[in-house]
Design an enzyme around this catalytic site. Sequence first.
Site, PDB file in Angstrom:
ATOM      1  N   GLU A 121       7.495   7.161  14.713  1.00 41.09           N
ATOM      2  CA  GLU A 121       7.823   6.762  13.331  1.00 41.09           C
ATOM      3  C   GLU A 121       7.734   7.893  12.324  1.00 41.09           C
ATOM      4  O   GLU A 121       6.814   8.702  12.369  1.00 41.09           O
ATOM      5  CB  GLU A 121       6.862   5.634  12.921  1.00 41.09           C
ATOM      6  CG  GLU A 121       6.967   5.201  11.453  1.00 41.09           C
ATOM      7  CD  GLU A 121       6.075   4.011  11.126  1.00 41.09           C
ATOM      8  OE1 GLU A 121       5.774   3.206  12.032  1.00 41.09           O
ATOM      9  OE2 GLU A 121       5.669   3.890   9.958  1.00 41.09           O
TER      10      GLU A 121
ATOM     11  N   ASP B 116       2.860   7.001  14.340  1.00 39.85           N
ATOM     12  CA  ASP B 116       3.414   7.181  12.992  1.00 39.85           C
ATOM     13  C   ASP B 116       2.955   8.519  12.420  1.00 39.85           C
ATOM     14  O   ASP B 116       1.760   8.736  12.222  1.00 39.85           O
ATOM     15  CB  ASP B 116       2.922   6.024  12.107  1.00 39.85           C
ATOM     16  CG  ASP B 116       3.520   6.055  10.706  1.00 39.85           C
ATOM     17  OD1 ASP B 116       4.304   6.973  10.400  1.00 39.85           O
ATOM     18  OD2 ASP B 116       3.195   5.142   9.919  1.00 39.85           O
TER      19      ASP B 116
ATOM     20  N   GLU C 258       5.305  -5.760   9.998  1.00 42.08           N
ATOM     21  CA  GLU C 258       4.050  -5.036  10.201  1.00 42.08           C
ATOM     22  C   GLU C 258       2.875  -5.931   9.802  1.00 42.08           C
ATOM     23  O   GLU C 258       3.026  -6.867   9.027  1.00 42.08           O
ATOM     24  CB  GLU C 258       4.058  -3.770   9.334  1.00 42.08           C
ATOM     25  CG  GLU C 258       2.837  -2.893   9.514  1.00 42.08           C
ATOM     26  CD  GLU C 258       3.016  -1.497   8.923  1.00 42.08           C
ATOM     27  OE1 GLU C 258       3.911  -1.307   8.074  1.00 42.08           O
ATOM     28  OE2 GLU C 258       2.243  -0.599   9.313  1.00 42.08           O
TER      29      GLU C 258
ATOM     30  N   LYS D  11      -0.317   0.167  16.540  1.00 47.12           N
ATOM     31  CA  LYS D  11       0.207   1.435  16.013  1.00 47.12           C
ATOM     32  C   LYS D  11      -0.937   2.336  15.587  1.00 47.12           C
ATOM     33  O   LYS D  11      -1.938   1.850  15.050  1.00 47.12           O
ATOM     34  CB  LYS D  11       1.127   1.159  14.827  1.00 47.12           C
ATOM     35  CG  LYS D  11       1.814   2.406  14.284  1.00 47.12           C
ATOM     36  CD  LYS D  11       2.979   2.040  13.376  1.00 47.12           C
ATOM     37  CE  LYS D  11       2.573   1.961  11.924  1.00 47.12           C
ATOM     38  NZ  LYS D  11       3.716   1.614  11.043  1.00 47.12           N
TER      39      LYS D  11
ATOM     40  N   LYS E  36      -1.900   6.498  13.911  1.00 48.33           N
ATOM     41  CA  LYS E  36      -1.411   7.658  13.183  1.00 48.33           C
ATOM     42  C   LYS E  36      -1.416   8.892  14.079  1.00 48.33           C
ATOM     43  O   LYS E  36      -2.298   9.051  14.937  1.00 48.33           O
ATOM     44  CB  LYS E  36      -2.295   7.903  11.957  1.00 48.33           C
ATOM     45  CG  LYS E  36      -2.267   6.751  10.970  1.00 48.33           C
ATOM     46  CD  LYS E  36      -0.869   6.499  10.462  1.00 48.33           C
ATOM     47  CE  LYS E  36      -0.799   5.300   9.548  1.00 48.33           C
ATOM     48  NZ  LYS E  36       0.592   5.038   9.101  1.00 48.33           N
TER      49      LYS E  36
ATOM     50  N   ASN F  24       0.831  -1.200   0.000  1.00 49.96           N
ATOM     51  CA  ASN F  24       0.000   0.000   0.000  1.00 49.96           C
ATOM     52  C   ASN F  24       0.869   1.255   0.000  1.00 49.96           C
ATOM     53  O   ASN F  24       1.992   1.256   0.490  1.00 49.96           O
ATOM     54  CB  ASN F  24      -0.887  -0.004   1.246  1.00 49.96           C
ATOM     55  CG  ASN F  24      -0.080   0.261   2.505  1.00 49.96           C
ATOM     56  OD1 ASN F  24       0.215   1.402   2.840  1.00 49.96           O
ATOM     57  ND2 ASN F  24       0.315  -0.794   3.196  1.00 49.96           N
TER      58      ASN F  24
ATOM     59  N   GLU G 247      10.394   3.393   5.498  1.00 47.55           N
ATOM     60  CA  GLU G 247       9.457   2.796   4.540  1.00 47.55           C
ATOM     61  C   GLU G 247       9.438   3.526   3.206  1.00 47.55           C
ATOM     62  O   GLU G 247       9.008   2.965   2.205  1.00 47.55           O
ATOM     63  CB  GLU G 247       8.043   2.745   5.135  1.00 47.55           C
ATOM     64  CG  GLU G 247       7.378   4.102   5.260  1.00 47.55           C
ATOM     65  CD  GLU G 247       5.957   4.039   5.812  1.00 47.55           C
ATOM     66  OE1 GLU G 247       5.799   3.644   6.980  1.00 47.55           O
ATOM     67  OE2 GLU G 247       5.029   4.387   5.075  1.00 47.55           O
TER      68      GLU G 247
ATOM     69  N   ASP H 192      10.959  -1.631   2.959  1.00 51.30           N
ATOM     70  CA  ASP H 192       9.951  -2.602   2.496  1.00 51.30           C
ATOM     71  C   ASP H 192      10.349  -3.056   1.102  1.00 51.30           C
ATOM     72  O   ASP H 192      10.273  -2.288   0.143  1.00 51.30           O
ATOM     73  CB  ASP H 192       8.581  -1.897   2.501  1.00 51.30           C
ATOM     74  CG  ASP H 192       7.461  -2.756   1.919  1.00 51.30           C
ATOM     75  OD1 ASP H 192       7.723  -3.872   1.450  1.00 51.30           O
ATOM     76  OD2 ASP H 192       6.317  -2.264   1.933  1.00 51.30           O
TER      77      ASP H 192
ATOM     78  N   HIS I  84       7.867  -2.291   6.750  1.00 52.13           N
ATOM     79  CA  HIS I  84       6.545  -1.764   6.410  1.00 52.13           C
ATOM     80  C   HIS I  84       5.846  -2.734   5.446  1.00 52.13           C
ATOM     81  O   HIS I  84       6.500  -3.464   4.719  1.00 52.13           O
ATOM     82  CB  HIS I  84       6.759  -0.412   5.712  1.00 52.13           C
ATOM     83  CG  HIS I  84       5.565   0.116   4.966  1.00 52.13           C
ATOM     84  ND1 HIS I  84       5.301  -0.207   3.639  1.00 52.13           N
ATOM     85  CD2 HIS I  84       4.583   0.967   5.336  1.00 52.13           C
ATOM     86  CE1 HIS I  84       4.210   0.433   3.248  1.00 52.13           C
ATOM     87  NE2 HIS I  84       3.752   1.142   4.243  1.00 52.13           N
TER      88      HIS I  84
END
Length: 387
Positions: A237, A211, A339, A180, A182, A53, A263, A290, A320
């Site tokens: 993060e 993050d 993750e 986690k 945001k 993603n 990431e 990633d 990630h």
Amino acid sequence: MRIIDVREVTKPIASPIRNAYIDFSKMTASLVAVVTDVVKDGRRVVGYGFNSNGRYGQGGLIRERFRDRILEAAPDSLVNDAGTNLDPHRIWAAMMKNEKPGGHGERSVAVGTIDMAVWDAVAKIEGKALFQLLADMKGREADPRVFVYAAGGYYYPGKDNSALRKEMRTYLDRGYTVVKMKIGGASIDEDRGRIESVLEEIGSEAQLAVDANGRFDLETGIAYAKMLGDYPLFWYEEIGDPLDYALQAAISEFYDAPMATGENLFSHQDARNLLRYGGMRADRDYLQFDCALSYGLVEYLRTLDVLRQFGWSPSRCIPHGGHQMSLNIAAGLGLGGNESYPDLFQPYGGFPDGVKVIDGHITMPELPGIGFEGKADLIKVMRELAE
Ligand SMILES: O=C([O-])CC(=O)C(=O)O
Ligand SMILES: [Mg+2]
């Protein structure tokens, strides 16, 4: 032995979520099949891959450049010396012919997606789980038990703190011990309230990572570092722009606890610059490169070499992306975990059917290749593309 086709389809992975930088209302991903002429146990060997993603499908690049370079290469130039399997390193070199260095933009996603499918095919031809193949390749012992954490906590229309708490509670109910959320998509006071709510909900049952998705300038990053310092967080993060190594280094003067980033660094050269200039601390910080976004496992092996040169253990890597490719790399090469997005980006993310999170870890089943055949909803869409 040869690759007879490379197919790509761009699929929606849209959802109404938002981080501090983007929303996912139009998010897509590429699904790729590398079709070989090898037949194993009565079935044609097809390797599958997809990108994580965040970077959208790569159909244009794959169709215009990378697919043709593979299909136009002499088949013998893409296999190992013994001719017994495809050689991911040679296929990678064929894809990257006539590509200038630097500027690691979206092409790393296109190459990484095909590279995932190549490794899936290689492990299937070998008749092994990819994590076992990788461990054997490096002469080490695989560890099929892998740490995973639950990523979520997105901003979402109408989502209040009680909905956020409920979301986190479902992750604890499913066996996760690190969750986690945001930050950076609301005011600092509002984010403090969100963090306190989640910490109240999870208590001593789990730890919380936050993050910022690269949203902050130096001043905001420091203000958040001071605020976050009041709480026992798992990590802070991606604070500022992924390529702003001086900012990352400066924040470490204001934040002692673990930080995580990487990431959005797509090459071993970028990873090296982070370790050279980003002030990251090998005793506590985490690296989130990633492979599905960054030229694949062939390149990730180079990144792991860079880590070694700089005195970093692979166990500091928790990639990630939440895909089975990184689970295999973790189990085979000793990364610190992976993750996972328990409720997002399906059917691509997650684990083979029946795999449970227990005490924050999963155990990899012994499936040939990456293990996509063990996830019914995923292998269904893969086989629609090619089988
Ligand atoms: O929201 C995103 O773009 C995904 C992300 O940063 C993560 O999983 O760490
Ligand atoms: Mg992130």
